[in-house]
Write a protein that holds these residues in place. Sequence first.
Motif, PDB file in Angstrom:
ATOM      1  N   GLY A  74      28.299 -33.674 -36.585  1.00 32.43           N
ATOM      2  CA  GLY A  74      27.978 -32.501 -36.931  1.00 32.43           C
ATOM      3  C   GLY A  74      26.833 -32.059 -36.886  1.00 32.43           C
ATOM      4  O   GLY A  74      26.218 -30.946 -36.602  1.00 32.43           O
ATOM      5  N   PHE A  75      25.658 -32.893 -37.248  1.00 34.49           N
ATOM      6  CA  PHE A  75      24.239 -32.369 -37.509  1.00 34.49           C
ATOM      7  C   PHE A  75      23.193 -33.436 -36.851  1.00 34.49           C
ATOM      8  O   PHE A  75      22.041 -33.206 -36.956  1.00 34.49           O
ATOM      9  CB  PHE A  75      24.124 -32.534 -38.863  1.00 34.49           C
ATOM     10  CG  PHE A  75      25.201 -31.688 -39.581  1.00 34.49           C
ATOM     11  CD1 PHE A  75      25.055 -30.266 -39.429  1.00 34.49           C
ATOM     12  CD2 PHE A  75      26.007 -32.376 -40.352  1.00 34.49           C
ATOM     13  CE1 PHE A  75      25.754 -29.400 -40.110  1.00 34.49           C
ATOM     14  CE2 PHE A  75      27.038 -31.439 -41.035  1.00 34.49           C
ATOM     15  CZ  PHE A  75      26.922 -30.084 -40.970  1.00 34.49           C
ATOM     16  N   ALA A  76      23.465 -34.594 -36.110  1.00 32.27           N
ATOM     17  CA  ALA A  76      22.501 -35.526 -35.743  1.00 32.27           C
ATOM     18  C   ALA A  76      21.950 -35.175 -34.650  1.00 32.27           C
ATOM     19  O   ALA A  76      20.623 -35.328 -34.250  1.00 32.27           O
ATOM     20  CB  ALA A  76      22.996 -36.903 -35.741  1.00 32.27           C
ATOM     21  N   THR A  77      22.528 -34.449 -33.580  1.00 31.65           N
ATOM     22  CA  THR A  77      21.902 -34.360 -32.315  1.00 31.65           C
ATOM     23  C   THR A  77      21.862 -32.721 -31.639  1.00 31.65           C
ATOM     24  O   THR A  77      22.563 -32.127 -32.736  1.00 31.65           O
ATOM     25  CB  THR A  77      22.614 -35.244 -31.312  1.00 31.65           C
ATOM     26  OG1 THR A  77      23.846 -34.654 -31.382  1.00 31.65           O
ATOM     27  CG2 THR A  77      22.813 -36.622 -31.474  1.00 31.65           C
ATOM     28  N   ALA A  78      20.860 -32.558 -30.885  1.00 32.65           N
ATOM     29  CA  ALA A  78      21.108 -31.310 -30.386  1.00 32.65           C
ATOM     30  C   ALA A  78      22.646 -30.802 -29.838  1.00 32.65           C
ATOM     31  O   ALA A  78      23.034 -29.749 -30.240  1.00 32.65           O
ATOM     32  CB  ALA A  78      20.139 -30.945 -29.401  1.00 32.65           C
ATOM     33  N   PHE A  79      23.189 -31.869 -29.272  1.00 32.99           N
ATOM     34  CA  PHE A  79      24.751 -31.468 -28.882  1.00 32.99           C
ATOM     35  C   PHE A  79      25.621 -31.339 -30.096  1.00 32.99           C
ATOM     36  O   PHE A  79      26.411 -30.225 -29.932  1.00 32.99           O
ATOM     37  CB  PHE A  79      25.070 -32.752 -28.095  1.00 32.99           C
ATOM     38  CG  PHE A  79      26.567 -32.544 -27.730  1.00 32.99           C
ATOM     39  CD1 PHE A  79      26.956 -31.929 -26.533  1.00 32.99           C
ATOM     40  CD2 PHE A  79      27.574 -32.990 -28.497  1.00 32.99           C
ATOM     41  CE1 PHE A  79      28.304 -31.661 -26.297  1.00 32.99           C
ATOM     42  CE2 PHE A  79      28.903 -33.234 -28.093  1.00 32.99           C
ATOM     43  CZ  PHE A  79      29.314 -32.488 -26.904  1.00 32.99           C
ATOM     44  N   ALA A  80      25.352 -32.085 -31.008  1.00 29.10           N
ATOM     45  CA  ALA A  80      26.307 -31.700 -32.397  1.00 29.10           C
ATOM     46  C   ALA A  80      25.638 -30.607 -32.933  1.00 29.10           C
ATOM     47  O   ALA A  80      26.822 -29.684 -33.333  1.00 29.10           O
ATOM     48  CB  ALA A  80      25.945 -32.929 -33.396  1.00 29.10           C
ATOM     49  N   TRP A  81      24.605 -30.186 -32.898  1.00 25.40           N
ATOM     50  CA  TRP A  81      24.195 -28.802 -33.536  1.00 25.40           C
ATOM     51  C   TRP A  81      24.913 -27.584 -32.821  1.00 25.40           C
ATOM     52  O   TRP A  81      25.397 -26.437 -33.548  1.00 25.40           O
ATOM     53  CB  TRP A  81      22.777 -28.848 -33.619  1.00 25.40           C
ATOM     54  CG  TRP A  81      22.111 -29.201 -35.058  1.00 25.40           C
ATOM     55  CD1 TRP A  81      21.326 -30.321 -35.213  1.00 25.40           C
ATOM     56  CD2 TRP A  81      22.199 -28.591 -35.971  1.00 25.40           C
ATOM     57  NE1 TRP A  81      21.153 -30.443 -36.603  1.00 25.40           N
ATOM     58  CE2 TRP A  81      21.583 -29.319 -37.340  1.00 25.40           C
ATOM     59  CE3 TRP A  81      23.081 -27.371 -36.893  1.00 25.40           C
ATOM     60  CZ2 TRP A  81      21.532 -28.900 -38.691  1.00 25.40           C
ATOM     61  CZ3 TRP A  81      22.836 -26.760 -38.178  1.00 25.40           C
ATOM     62  CH2 TRP A  81      22.278 -28.044 -38.849  1.00 25.40           C
ATOM     63  N   ASN A  82      24.769 -27.825 -31.726  1.00 24.24           N
ATOM     64  CA  ASN A  82      25.470 -26.798 -30.780  1.00 24.24           C
ATOM     65  C   ASN A  82      26.789 -26.560 -31.112  1.00 24.24           C
ATOM     66  O   ASN A  82      27.290 -25.354 -31.471  1.00 24.24           O
ATOM     67  CB  ASN A  82      25.427 -26.855 -29.058  1.00 24.24           C
ATOM     68  CG  ASN A  82      24.142 -26.372 -28.501  1.00 24.24           C
ATOM     69  OD1 ASN A  82      23.638 -25.553 -29.308  1.00 24.24           O
ATOM     70  ND2 ASN A  82      23.482 -26.943 -27.618  1.00 24.24           N
ATOM     71  N   ASN A  83      27.538 -27.584 -31.341  1.00 24.87           N
ATOM     72  CA  ASN A  83      28.900 -27.587 -31.505  1.00 24.87           C
ATOM     73  C   ASN A  83      29.357 -26.946 -32.879  1.00 24.87           C
ATOM     74  O   ASN A  83      30.172 -26.267 -33.413  1.00 24.87           O
ATOM     75  CB  ASN A  83      29.370 -28.891 -31.519  1.00 24.87           C
ATOM     76  CG  ASN A  83      30.664 -29.429 -30.620  1.00 24.87           C
ATOM     77  OD1 ASN A  83      31.423 -28.260 -30.452  1.00 24.87           O
ATOM     78  ND2 ASN A  83      30.735 -30.476 -30.264  1.00 24.87           N
ATOM     79  N   THR A  84      28.426 -27.121 -33.741  1.00 20.87           N
ATOM     80  CA  THR A  84      28.248 -26.840 -35.231  1.00 20.87           C
ATOM     81  C   THR A  84      28.282 -25.208 -35.098  1.00 20.87           C
ATOM     82  O   THR A  84      28.959 -24.648 -35.867  1.00 20.87           O
ATOM     83  CB  THR A  84      27.365 -27.646 -36.118  1.00 20.87           C
ATOM     84  OG1 THR A  84      27.768 -28.992 -35.881  1.00 20.87           O
ATOM     85  CG2 THR A  84      27.364 -27.135 -37.443  1.00 20.87           C
ATOM     86  N   LEU A  85      27.043 -24.772 -34.762  1.00 15.09           N
ATOM     87  CA  LEU A  85      26.582 -23.687 -34.699  1.00 15.09           C
ATOM     88  C   LEU A  85      27.691 -22.581 -33.802  1.00 15.09           C
ATOM     89  O   LEU A  85      27.905 -21.676 -34.437  1.00 15.09           O
ATOM     90  CB  LEU A  85      25.267 -23.351 -34.074  1.00 15.09           C
ATOM     91  CG  LEU A  85      24.211 -23.984 -34.965  1.00 15.09           C
ATOM     92  CD1 LEU A  85      23.066 -23.755 -34.155  1.00 15.09           C
ATOM     93  CD2 LEU A  85      24.499 -23.469 -36.366  1.00 15.09           C
ATOM     94  N   LEU A  86      28.255 -23.306 -32.838  1.00 14.84           N
ATOM     95  CA  LEU A  86      29.656 -22.435 -32.085  1.00 14.84           C
ATOM     96  C   LEU A  86      30.727 -22.084 -33.186  1.00 14.84           C
ATOM     97  O   LEU A  86      31.399 -21.223 -32.882  1.00 14.84           O
ATOM     98  CB  LEU A  86      29.916 -23.332 -31.056  1.00 14.84           C
ATOM     99  CG  LEU A  86      29.182 -23.076 -29.803  1.00 14.84           C
ATOM    100  CD1 LEU A  86      29.746 -23.847 -28.550  1.00 14.84           C
ATOM    101  CD2 LEU A  86      29.296 -21.572 -29.037  1.00 14.84           C
ATOM    102  N   ARG A  87      30.933 -23.102 -33.944  1.00  9.98           N
ATOM    103  CA  ARG A  87      31.868 -22.871 -34.838  1.00  9.98           C
ATOM    104  C   ARG A  87      31.416 -22.201 -36.021  1.00  9.98           C
ATOM    105  O   ARG A  87      32.399 -21.276 -36.520  1.00  9.98           O
ATOM    106  CB  ARG A  87      32.601 -24.249 -35.283  1.00  9.98           C
ATOM    107  CG  ARG A  87      33.480 -24.864 -34.487  1.00  9.98           C
ATOM    108  CD  ARG A  87      33.584 -26.492 -34.747  1.00  9.98           C
ATOM    109  NE  ARG A  87      33.662 -27.450 -33.527  1.00  9.98           N
ATOM    110  CZ  ARG A  87      35.053 -27.664 -33.169  1.00  9.98           C
ATOM    111  NH1 ARG A  87      35.945 -27.456 -34.220  1.00  9.98           N
ATOM    112  NH2 ARG A  87      35.191 -28.438 -32.356  1.00  9.98           N
TER     113      ARG A  87
END
Lengths: 355, 304
Positions: free
Chosen positions: A60-73
């Motif tokens: 959910g929060f560790a990588t830029a990819f995860a942040w993208n996914n999180t913010l898209l939701r």
Amino acid sequence: MGSTPDAVVSARRTPPPSEAVLRWVVPLGSIAAGLLAFGAFVLAIGHDPTEVYSTIYEGGFATAFAWNNTLLRAAPLILAGLAVAIPAQAGLVVIGGEGALALGALCASAAAVPLLPTLGAGALLAGALAGMAGGAAWFALVGVLRAHRGLNETITSLLLSYIAIAVFNHTVEGPLRDPSSLNKPSTLPLPPQSMLGAIPGLDVHWGLAIGVLACAVAQLALSRGTGGFALRVAGGNPRAALLVGLPVGALIVVGCALGGAAAGLAGAIEVIAVHGAASASVLAGYGTLGILVAFMARQQPLAIVPVAILMGGISAAGSLLQRRLELPDATTMVLQGLLFVAILAGEALLPRARR
Amino acid sequence: MDAVTTVLIAVLGGAIRVSTPFLFVSLGECITEKSGRINLGLEGTMVFGAMSAYAIAYHSGSPWLGVLAAAAAGVGFGAVHGLLCSLPRVNDTAVGISLIVLGLGLAFFLGRDYVQPTAPRLPSIPLGSWSENPALRAALQINVLFVIGLALAVVLHWAFRNTRWGLRVRTVGDSADAARALGLPVVRTRVLATALGGCLGGVGGAYLSLYYPGSWNESLSSGQGVMAVALVIFARWSPLGCFRASLIFGGASSIGPALQAVGIQAGYHLWNAAPYVLTLAIMLIGTSTSRATIGAPGELSMTR
């Protein structure tokens, strides 16, 4: 019975914690309790809690990819949460956000696609406005039924939500169906290059910024504006509101309509920024999760933003939990449910609400 | 046989088949609301009940043990809801929603391994065996739980009027102050009523997984648990009304599939909205600006 001197002394010796401290300590303590309960559940089913938690953090929060996914939701969740929080100021529990979101998506697609050749980028604005109008009209109906017929808004919003989803399915598979969408019925799509773009420096569309802005405006209107104040008076004490001449019925309808506009906008942005068309994949449960977000944020618009990001992150971690630890998708739901229960139970420890 | 008769028989059969889970959850919700509380969380209870019934029936080979497990799980969820709502300043609608999320989450999590295997189903009674008509025979395959539910509605209707327990629940639900003045234990009565309501919600779930549709998967429930709250308003807080409301609701939900069966596809999704439109219309008829909802318990936060 008067208080004895002893009682006064002991009361002085242990002063009650101040309200401001409790307002921070109790929610954080509740979150900790929810996390502990989830840890116990994970342990009970034979997994290592620290491993599960570190995977959730990573997913959910560790990588830029995860942040993208999180913010898209988080983007639709913020608006879906606002859809619950605004009517809540008037003392209403409106839970049919998924239906307003569906109608918003439908209206946005129906408006933006045909207007694209003439208006260009302006068609996206038209789509967003159409989506807001659709959602607002649907929730306004909830407000009218409440204000003029005394029907409970929780139940009517739920019934209307089911009806809206039926209309959505009917239209997407019938009158507005793109003939080339064979297995997965959808409306005519926007070409990808005409869709709402990403915020510079992020891989996340502008809908996120719009949601944050909407929360800021709502917070300001509630704490400073007369309209927001009137809404809160109508929610806190309808009789007093009537006595000072506030139009309580109209306030209820407007409060509901604004909430519906937020939910409709959430659906519209999913169409003009993410999916390009209205289809079943727009209805991913954001309307329902938004209820949870609003209650966890204690109906405070600005608090919705961090809560939505937290919930979005937990949801985003679901696929990593599945891939790495072979835990089912529903793991994130269990965590969200436990956090929600813990936060609600924590309300009992808070001092009396201000309103 | 002409198409109209076919549709009518299909709607009748559908009404009986589809209404049973509605009957159990709405009776459960009715008991809870009579005590002055609302349990929106019956949706989660029901789905968890469906999962536990399926799992236990699969392992034990007995569907009735499954129903028992669902009932026990329902008591657990109901008791948690009742206890949480007894805390000061805790919103019962919000607690209900949180328990929907938790119940669905736990059911999907623990039920992952039971999507594939087949559990034994609950038996049914062939009430239509006298008929030559296969459609009518199929429509009158009555599940035992439907009969139990009908009997329960009658018993509850009688018990609310004539037993000490029924009067106590109604007093607590109509005025907590009056109940306290009489020395009745308000909180304990409400927690027990909510637990009993949860029990019936769990049994309603067992019907879903063990009879109709008769399997366990994540899309098993289509909101029957939350609709229970609307059905109880529809039923004006009467157990016999719950039976009537469930049958009407079940019948209305069967119109779409019945029309589809005779080849009428148009408006299939719109027909799916029929039960909700009907409920809304009946709620509208039952209220007016000048008086509160008829028959509502006085302590109910929802109708005040």
